[in-house]
Design a protein around this motif. Structure first.
Motif, mmCIF file in Angstrom:
data_model
loop_
_atom_site.group_PDB
_atom_site.id
_atom_site.type_symbol
_atom_site.label_atom_id
_atom_site.label_comp_id
_atom_site.label_asym_id
_atom_site.label_seq_id
_atom_site.Cartn_x
_atom_site.Cartn_y
_atom_site.Cartn_z
ATOM 1 N N GLN A 86 7.817 9.645 14.886
ATOM 2 C CA GLN A 86 9.065 10.264 15.308
ATOM 3 C C GLN A 86 8.829 11.030 16.599
ATOM 4 O OE1 GLN A 86 12.413 10.040 14.026
ATOM 5 N NE2 GLN A 86 12.472 10.726 16.154
ATOM 6 N N TRP A 140 9.395 18.782 17.349
ATOM 7 C CA TRP A 140 9.333 19.031 15.908
ATOM 8 C C TRP A 140 9.553 20.512 15.644
ATOM 9 C CZ3 TRP A 140 3.841 16.530 15.621
ATOM 10 C CH2 TRP A 140 3.933 15.138 15.667
ATOM 11 N N ALA A 179 9.106 19.978 9.883
ATOM 12 C CA ALA A 179 9.466 18.867 10.758
ATOM 13 C C ALA A 179 10.324 17.800 10.097
ATOM 14 C CB ALA A 179 8.195 18.236 11.332
ATOM 15 N N GLU A 218 13.576 19.103 10.740
ATOM 16 C CA GLU A 218 13.789 19.735 12.041
ATOM 17 C C GLU A 218 13.173 18.873 13.137
ATOM 18 O OE1 GLU A 218 11.993 23.557 11.512
ATOM 19 O OE2 GLU A 218 13.597 24.301 10.227
ATOM 20 N N SER A 219 13.744 17.692 13.313
ATOM 21 C CA SER A 219 13.295 16.759 14.348
ATOM 22 C C SER A 219 14.420 15.766 14.569
ATOM 23 C CB SER A 219 12.009 16.038 13.916
ATOM 24 O OG SER A 219 12.299 15.112 12.873
ATOM 25 N N LEU A 278 5.039 13.459 10.014
ATOM 26 C CA LEU A 278 5.511 12.764 11.203
ATOM 27 C C LEU A 278 4.374 12.668 12.208
ATOM 28 C CD1 LEU A 278 9.042 14.380 11.742
ATOM 29 C CD2 LEU A 278 8.398 12.421 10.315
ATOM 30 N N ARG A 310 3.319 11.196 16.405
ATOM 31 C CA ARG A 310 3.790 10.766 17.716
ATOM 32 C C ARG A 310 2.571 10.599 18.618
ATOM 33 N NH1 ARG A 310 6.543 16.696 19.011
ATOM 34 N NH2 ARG A 310 4.563 17.768 19.418
ATOM 35 N N HIS A 352 6.616 15.848 25.184
ATOM 36 C CA HIS A 352 7.589 15.479 24.151
ATOM 37 C C HIS A 352 8.925 16.153 24.439
ATOM 38 C CE1 HIS A 352 4.299 13.637 22.051
ATOM 39 N NE2 HIS A 352 3.630 14.761 22.124
ATOM 40 N N ASN A 390 1.479 20.810 15.898
ATOM 41 C CA ASN A 390 2.828 21.351 15.764
ATOM 42 C C ASN A 390 2.869 22.856 16.036
ATOM 43 O OD1 ASN A 390 5.477 21.880 15.196
ATOM 44 N ND2 ASN A 390 5.449 21.059 13.113
ATOM 45 N N ARG A 394 4.976 25.313 14.027
ATOM 46 C CA ARG A 394 4.450 25.743 12.728
ATOM 47 C C ARG A 394 3.364 26.803 12.929
ATOM 48 N NH1 ARG A 394 5.405 22.997 7.546
ATOM 49 N NH2 ARG A 394 4.180 24.160 6.028
ATOM 50 N N THR A 418 2.269 16.343 12.322
ATOM 51 C CA THR A 418 3.013 17.583 12.139
ATOM 52 C C THR A 418 2.238 18.669 11.400
ATOM 53 O OG1 THR A 418 4.041 16.489 10.223
ATOM 54 C CG2 THR A 418 5.334 16.652 12.252
#
Length: 300
Positions: free
Chosen positions: A30, A34, A38, A41-42, A65, A67, A72, A137, A140, A167
């Motif tokens: 994804q 994020w 996530a 919330e993405s 998730l 990527r 990003h 992330n 977080r 994530t």
């Protein structure tokens, strides 16, 4: 500036037996930003994210998730999502992958079967070298962004292995953290040099005890016991040790560790709590984190 990772380093908090426990990982590509949570919330559809989280609950499957490393920006939604499913119990592991146009398709999977090690024919078998998943992330925990993103970028630029940002792997204070497939060992406090050593070892069918947080396929007492046996024997080959753990009173376990060559050990593991208090994540109140201490390792 003090961070949860710097505090953990200064207090020499042990890495062993801190890996997130998951028999199977479901990792969904994804792009875009994020949030702290996530899945909701993405750019992933929120209802789909909540449903995937609910479907995985109690099955041993952990959903994350992923990527590609890089910038990003708030870009257009992903139109094709790479999906990696990995079962990480040693001796029974596998990695499968596919692409989907809509992650909601994944709700048709049998999560209970995936958690127990049955891939149910999903996708195709992963071929190729190790897959590195670096926690990045920052919403977080800032340590994951400040330390994880540069590591992921350098590993990707080196073209050493397939590299993804992920994530959440748990244990922000051990940043930068990395989970490596196909064997499911998590590592912490890595540098670009040590991360490349880990990936080279993984490609050769070995793990690196010095930076290991444990194999996610085992519970935390099992992670502690496996690590203790590896230190005692010098064994670094993956998939040669299996563990069985049983409670032995409040916060205590007897863990059997069996080598494929027939050697066996019984490991006495007890839960303890690290002091002085320290934050488990940046911005959180200081606590005394749980740890797994090995009291004895006995050949049987």
């Amino acid at each position: 500036m003090s961070t949860c990772a710097s505090a953990s380093r200064e207090l020499s908090e042990p890495l062993a037996a801190t890996a997130a426990v998951a028999s199977t990982w479901l990792l969904i590509e994804q792009d875009g930003p994020w949030g702290a949570k996530a899945l909701g919330e993405s750019h992933l559809d929120r209802a789909t994210g909540r449903a995937l989280d609910a479907a995985a609950a109690g099955t041993g499957v952990r959903v994350g998730l992923i990527r590609r490393p890089g910038r990003h920006a708030d870009c257009l939604p992903t139109t094709r999502h790479e999906v990696i499913v990995a079962h990480t119990v040693p001796g029974r592991g596998w990695v499968r992958r596919a692409q989907v146009t809509d992650p909601a398709e994944l709700l048709e999977l049998d999560f209970t079967a995936l958690g127990s090690g049955d891939h149910t024919g999903f996708g195709t078998e992963h071929v190729g070298g190790p897959v590195a998943l670096v926690c990045t992330n920052g919403r977080r925990d800032r340590c994951c962004a400040l330390q994880g993103r540069p590591l992921a970028a350098e590993l990707a630029a080196a073209a050493h292995s397939e590299v993804w940002e992920v994530t959440h792997l748990g244990g922000h204070r051990f940043a930068p953290t990395m989970l490596v497939l196909p064997y499911g060992y998590a590592y912490g406090r890595l540098t670009p040099v040590t991360a490349k050593e880990v990936l080279a070892a993984t490609a050769a069918g070995r793990m690196v005890p010095e930076w290991s947080r444990g194999c996610s396929g085992w519970g935390r007492p099992g992670q502690a016991a496996e690590h203790a046996v590896r230190l005692a024997t010098g064994e670094t080959a993956v998939d040669v040790l299996t563990v069985t753990q049983r409670p032995d009173g409040e916060g205590r376990w007897l863990v059997g560790v069996l080598h494929q060559d027939g050697r066996a050990w019984e490991v006495d593991v007890i839960e303890a709590f690290s002091s002085p208090p320290r934050p488990e994540s940046c911005g959180k109140a200081p606590v005394t984190p749980s740890r797994m201490d090995v009291l004895s390792v006995r050949g049987v």
